[in-house]
Design a protein around this motif. Structure first.
Motif, PDB file in Angstrom:
ATOM      1  N   VAL B  14       0.850  -1.191   0.000  1.00 51.38           N
ATOM      2  CA  VAL B  14       0.000   0.000   0.000  1.00 51.38           C
ATOM      3  C   VAL B  14       0.886   1.241   0.000  1.00 51.38           C
ATOM      4  O   VAL B  14       1.907   1.279   0.685  1.00 51.38           O
ATOM      5  CB  VAL B  14      -0.917  -0.024   1.241  1.00 51.38           C
ATOM      6  N   GLU B  63      11.982   2.133   3.293  1.00 54.53           N
ATOM      7  CA  GLU B  63      10.625   2.430   3.776  1.00 54.53           C
ATOM      8  C   GLU B  63      10.267   1.327   4.760  1.00 54.53           C
ATOM      9  O   GLU B  63       9.938   0.212   4.351  1.00 54.53           O
ATOM     10  CB  GLU B  63       9.606   2.439   2.617  1.00 54.53           C
ATOM     11  N   GLU B  65       7.964  -0.762   7.154  1.00 50.51           N
ATOM     12  CA  GLU B  65       6.511  -0.966   7.121  1.00 50.51           C
ATOM     13  C   GLU B  65       6.116  -2.167   7.987  1.00 50.51           C
ATOM     14  O   GLU B  65       6.881  -3.118   8.126  1.00 50.51           O
ATOM     15  CB  GLU B  65       6.040  -1.216   5.677  1.00 50.51           C
ATOM     16  N   ASP B  94      10.152  -1.849   2.478  1.00 50.50           N
ATOM     17  CA  ASP B  94       9.749  -1.730   1.080  1.00 50.50           C
ATOM     18  C   ASP B  94      10.839  -0.904   0.390  1.00 50.50           C
ATOM     19  O   ASP B  94      10.720   0.308   0.234  1.00 50.50           O
ATOM     20  CB  ASP B  94       8.377  -1.035   1.008  1.00 50.50           C
ATOM     21  N   LYS B 115      10.398  -1.158  -7.522  1.00 52.41           N
ATOM     22  CA  LYS B 115       9.985  -1.820  -6.281  1.00 52.41           C
ATOM     23  C   LYS B 115      10.334  -3.300  -6.250  1.00 52.41           C
ATOM     24  O   LYS B 115      10.124  -3.953  -5.227  1.00 52.41           O
ATOM     25  CB  LYS B 115       8.452  -1.698  -6.129  1.00 52.41           C
TER      26      LYS B 115
HETATM   27 MG   LIG Z   1       6.109   1.578   0.745  1.00 56.31          MG
END
Ligand SMILES: [Mg+2]
Ligand SMILES: [Mg+2]
Ligand SMILES: [Mg+2]
Lengths: 218, 218
Positions: B14, B63, B65, B94, B115
């Motif tokens: 997300v 990132e 998460e 991430d 990603k």
């Molecule tokens: Mg992320």
């Protein structure tokens, strides 16, 4: 039988790999391959049910594509060994919610929803490698209600299968059961509930057929 | 032990689920969740190796998460039963190639490459469901070379976990072993080869640590 749709862990879908299709959607011809992921939950095996149109879209397109089934794990695969990593093929549809994709593109957002609904990756089943003698001369077709909409030949691909395998595996490891969708020829267009979609590979006994229905919410 | 990283078939990530992080990258706060897919080939379990910086990027961001591990198959899951589909959690990164993501966004292309590199989903392992008592009060932190870069609490999420499960499962069936990455708090930033990244959940014994190295080609 290679049940890649039950065991595989990713679907890598290449975009704009046929120049005529890139043009029909007003896109540039790419100078290197690009791709996105479809979830394996979007698989729909021939004979197991209909393609479902989500309620939040009014423009669902068919994109008939040749799928490459990966047979063994590899990273940084080179061009000359690329075909050793192929165990076979499938005929596939990269179903696309074109209106949701257009909104996502306008907002620079991922294409995931527009490509990822359940039933958005209909497949024919597994085609053993030896059934396709010349991978650069495979004719794919797709009809809606008996009318041919797409007919294209893999000889029109911008990046051939070894180049796709080389490129993708330079970014993400390919594993046994993974599927590469190699892009769609021109002629994509909408399907509506009540219609029937049929696809095939000329000269091969791989026809597949799906009813189109409106998605029901549980 | 739930080895979701070996058995799971998708990672649904997300975006922009913490208002402060949306703002730090100059993005609007979304009015509905949006998400993308990371390939399961990007998993990197704590203790099994370093995070690799691809040669084609010069701006790789962390990132941190909270990851939600799905325990059973569900479609159109409703809010009140959503937590029944959760088997546990993981701490995750991430990893994002920010420069490649920016180029993709400017061209309205998928985020998949930025990603999806191998090692771009480092995880702590499986955290059983009962270890987190209040899912709306989980503090995550991330440090680079001992300096805290991110610290955020799940109470800052725009869409909470049940809403994410409801929304995602209205589009794609969630299956046992699937992972949902719930977005990152503010403070994202670059990592370079030679640095060490550490993350944790305050009050839980789930610290993870990864060396950063430059990717070598095979
Ligand atoms: Mg992320
Ligand atoms: Mg994607
Ligand atoms: Mg396609």
């Amino acid at each position: 039988m290679n049940k890649f749709w039950e065991t595989g862990r990713k679907i890598v879908a290449v975009g704009r790999n046929y120049a005529q299709h890139a043009k029909e959607l007003g896109n540039e011809i790419p100078s290197e391959p690009f791709f996105f992921l479809k979830p394996t939950s979007s698989y729909l095996l021939q004979g197991t049910g209909p393609i479902e149109i989500p309620l939040e879209s009014s423009d669902i397109h068919h994109e008939v594509e040749l799928g490459i089934v990966i047979g063994k794990k590899g990273r940084d695969i080179d061009l000359k060994s690329a075909m050793d990593y192929v165990s076979g093929y499938t005929l596939a549809l990269d179903m696309t919610s074109r209106d949701q994709q257009s909104i996502a593109k306008a907002k620079s957002l991922p294409w995931t929803v527009s490509k990822g609904y359940d039933t958005f990756c209909p497949i024919s089943g597994f085609i053993p490698k030896d059934k396709i003698k010349d991978l650069n001369n495979v004719e794919l077709w797709c009809s809606v209600d008996g009318q041919i909409k797409q007919k294209g030949n893999t000889n029109q691909m911008i990046f051939d299968v070894p180049h796709l395998i080389q490129y993708i595996s330079s970014i993400m490891t390919l594993e046994s059961g993974d599927l590469i969708l190699t892009g769609t020829p021109s002629g994509v267009g909408p399907v509506k509930p009540g219609q029937v979609i049929k696809c095939g590979i000329t000269g091969l006994d791989t026809d597949m057929q799906f009813d189109i229905i409106l998605r029901k919410r549980n």
